[in-house]
Design a protein around this motif. Structure first.
Motif, PDB file in Angstrom:
ATOM      1  N   MET A   1       0.839  -1.201   0.000  1.00  0.00           N
ATOM      2  CA  MET A   1       0.000   0.000   0.000  1.00  0.00           C
ATOM      3  C   MET A   1       0.871   1.247   0.000  1.00  0.00           C
ATOM      4  O   MET A   1       1.858   1.315   0.732  1.00  0.00           O
ATOM      5  N   ARG A   2       0.526   2.211  -0.809  1.00  0.00           N
ATOM      6  CA  ARG A   2       1.203   3.503  -0.801  1.00  0.00           C
ATOM      7  C   ARG A   2       0.320   4.494  -0.044  1.00  0.00           C
ATOM      8  O   ARG A   2      -0.854   4.661  -0.381  1.00  0.00           O
ATOM      9  N   ALA A   3       0.872   5.123   0.973  1.00  0.00           N
ATOM     10  CA  ALA A   3       0.061   6.002   1.818  1.00  0.00           C
ATOM     11  C   ALA A   3       0.832   7.249   2.224  1.00  0.00           C
ATOM     12  O   ALA A   3       2.072   7.272   2.226  1.00  0.00           O
ATOM     13  N   VAL A   4       0.076   8.289   2.563  1.00  0.00           N
ATOM     14  CA  VAL A   4       0.612   9.538   3.105  1.00  0.00           C
ATOM     15  C   VAL A   4       0.169   9.644   4.558  1.00  0.00           C
ATOM     16  O   VAL A   4      -1.007   9.454   4.877  1.00  0.00           O
ATOM     17  N   LEU A   5       1.127   9.930   5.438  1.00  0.00           N
ATOM     18  CA  LEU A   5       0.825  10.104   6.852  1.00  0.00           C
ATOM     19  C   LEU A   5       1.209  11.508   7.290  1.00  0.00           C
ATOM     20  O   LEU A   5       2.369  11.914   7.152  1.00  0.00           O
ATOM     21  N   TYR A   6       0.235  12.250   7.780  1.00  0.00           N
ATOM     22  CA  TYR A   6       0.523  13.507   8.461  1.00  0.00           C
ATOM     23  C   TYR A   6       0.677  13.172   9.939  1.00  0.00           C
ATOM     24  O   TYR A   6      -0.135  12.440  10.511  1.00  0.00           O
ATOM     25  N   TYR A   7       1.720  13.702  10.548  1.00  0.00           N
ATOM     26  CA  TYR A   7       1.961  13.387  11.960  1.00  0.00           C
ATOM     27  C   TYR A   7       2.030  14.667  12.779  1.00  0.00           C
ATOM     28  O   TYR A   7       2.716  15.624  12.426  1.00  0.00           O
ATOM     29  N   LEU A  57       5.608   4.707   2.085  1.00  0.00           N
ATOM     30  CA  LEU A  57       5.034   5.818   2.824  1.00  0.00           C
ATOM     31  C   LEU A  57       5.691   7.152   2.480  1.00  0.00           C
ATOM     32  O   LEU A  57       6.879   7.224   2.185  1.00  0.00           O
ATOM     33  N   SER A  58       4.880   8.197   2.532  1.00  0.00           N
ATOM     34  CA  SER A  58       5.365   9.578   2.543  1.00  0.00           C
ATOM     35  C   SER A  58       4.871  10.187   3.847  1.00  0.00           C
ATOM     36  O   SER A  58       3.709   9.986   4.233  1.00  0.00           O
ATOM     37  N   ILE A  59       5.736  10.938   4.512  1.00  0.00           N
ATOM     38  CA  ILE A  59       5.424  11.448   5.846  1.00  0.00           C
ATOM     39  C   ILE A  59       5.614  12.951   5.886  1.00  0.00           C
ATOM     40  O   ILE A  59       6.615  13.482   5.394  1.00  0.00           O
ATOM     41  N   PHE A  60       4.628  13.621   6.465  1.00  0.00           N
ATOM     42  CA  PHE A  60       4.692  15.070   6.604  1.00  0.00           C
ATOM     43  C   PHE A  60       4.481  15.425   8.069  1.00  0.00           C
ATOM     44  O   PHE A  60       3.441  15.108   8.656  1.00  0.00           O
ATOM     45  N   LYS A  88       9.221   9.936   0.808  1.00  0.00           N
ATOM     46  CA  LYS A  88       9.504  11.336   1.120  1.00  0.00           C
ATOM     47  C   LYS A  88       9.202  11.603   2.587  1.00  0.00           C
ATOM     48  O   LYS A  88       8.273  11.032   3.162  1.00  0.00           O
ATOM     49  N   VAL A  89      10.021  12.458   3.181  1.00  0.00           N
ATOM     50  CA  VAL A  89       9.724  12.974   4.506  1.00  0.00           C
ATOM     51  C   VAL A  89       9.865  14.484   4.444  1.00  0.00           C
ATOM     52  O   VAL A  89      10.864  15.016   3.941  1.00  0.00           O
ATOM     53  N   ALA A  90       8.840  15.186   4.902  1.00  0.00           N
ATOM     54  CA  ALA A  90       8.820  16.647   4.830  1.00  0.00           C
ATOM     55  C   ALA A  90       8.348  17.217   6.156  1.00  0.00           C
ATOM     56  O   ALA A  90       7.735  16.515   6.971  1.00  0.00           O
ATOM     57  N   HIS A 212      -8.517   7.009   3.277  1.00  0.00           N
ATOM     58  CA  HIS A 212      -8.335   5.858   2.383  1.00  0.00           C
ATOM     59  C   HIS A 212      -6.855   5.532   2.204  1.00  0.00           C
ATOM     60  O   HIS A 212      -6.413   4.426   2.504  1.00  0.00           O
ATOM     61  N   ASP A 213      -6.079   6.499   1.745  1.00  0.00           N
ATOM     62  CA  ASP A 213      -4.630   6.305   1.688  1.00  0.00           C
ATOM     63  C   ASP A 213      -3.876   7.545   2.180  1.00  0.00           C
ATOM     64  O   ASP A 213      -2.670   7.657   1.981  1.00  0.00           O
ATOM     65  N   VAL A 214      -4.601   8.451   2.812  1.00  0.00           N
ATOM     66  CA  VAL A 214      -4.014   9.619   3.483  1.00  0.00           C
ATOM     67  C   VAL A 214      -4.590   9.654   4.893  1.00  0.00           C
ATOM     68  O   VAL A 214      -5.817   9.624   5.069  1.00  0.00           O
TER      69      VAL A 214
END
Length: 283
Positions: A1-7, A57-60, A88-90, A212-214
């Protein structure tokens, strides 16, 4: 799964005193800082194991307050940038801290969302920090809140930055009809995408990638669809991505923030920002 996580952890302290921000000059207790550090360590540990499960994963990081003045955020960015399953990590930052630690970032994996706050830092110092990122080849965007008192400072910043650094302007929406037609034209000349942010998007019942994926992750592992929707949809460490992922139409009347509306498929903003949508870089 490709997902974006805001933390966003428990951190709510900032070294700036912006009048439009509820967290200006807020000072966290040592207990809160220790909790924030522990929460972030648990999050990074969870992320570390997701590659074995086949997740990308991409993480912001968008903390309340300034994260990069704390070593644990700098260390987290460095470690995450070297994980093969991290695209990516931003981080959202005011660029007030030193940048020598960025030597430890893996090239092409990290990006910065840098916010300029006139009155809180000198233009020359902020531009010098941007220049440091530019010389190091670290992708970044620069932005500011479009309050009228900052118009001149924002225009001066645009002239001081390299032409290929995108400067965005967040529309000030706390007061209705805040901008005149001339104001909009002025800001549009600085930020060609200003109209995207000036708009509020009818979102109730509309399709959205959030949930869903964010996902919006809070420090203890609580997960929400997006940061404005208070409904808890699960727990990151208990449910995992597979247990959380579900098509969830928006429950809000409208979406007015960049980190929300960019995930509405009908707007097709990936066509505008490409693979730099997360960090808001436009070229």
């Amino acid at each position: 799964m490709r997902a974006v996580l805001y933390y966003r952890g428990s951190l709510s302290s900032c070294n700036y005193d912006c009048p439009y921000c509820p967290f200006s000059k807020n000072m966290d207790s040592s207990e809160t800082l220790a909790k924030d550090r522990s929460q972030l360590a648990a999050f990074v540990d969870w992320v570390r194991g997701q590659g074995e499960l086949g997740h990308t994963l991409s993480i912001f990081f968008n903390p309340y307050g300034e994260g990069l003045t704390h070593r644990w955020y700098r260390d987290a960015m460095k470690e995450l940038s070297h994980m093969e399953h991290i695209e990516k990590v931003a981080i959202q930052t005011n660029l007030s801290s030193k940048l020598d630690w960025t030597d430890g970032l893996r090239p092409g994996k990290a990006a910065f969302w840098a916010t300029y706050h006139p009155g809180q830092t000198e233009e020359g110092r902020f531009v010098a920090q941007c220049g440091e990122l530019y010389r190091r080849g670290i992708p970044f965007s620069v932005g500011s809140v479009g309050v009228k008192s900052a118009f001149q400072a924002i225009a001066m910043l645009r002239r001081a930055l390299p032409d290929d650094v995108y400067l965005w302007v967040n529309a000030f929406k706390d007061k209705p009809d805040y901008y005149s037609a001339a104001d909009v034209g002025y800001l549009r000349a600085i930020d060609p995408l200003f109209d995207h942010n000036l708009s509020d998007y009818n979102s109730m019942g509309r399709d959205c990638r959030t949930g869903h994926d964010v996902f919006y992750v809070q420090g203890p592992g609580i997960v929400k669809r997006c940061y404005k929707d208070r409904q808890v949809i699960g727990h990151l460490y208990r449910d995992g991505l597979e247990g959380l992922a579900k098509r969830r139409p928006c429950r809000m009347e409208c979406c007015d923030c960049y980190i929300g509306y960019i995930h509405m498929p009908e707007l097709e903003l990936h066509r505008v920002y490409g693979d730099q949508l997360l960090e808001r870089i436009y070229s």
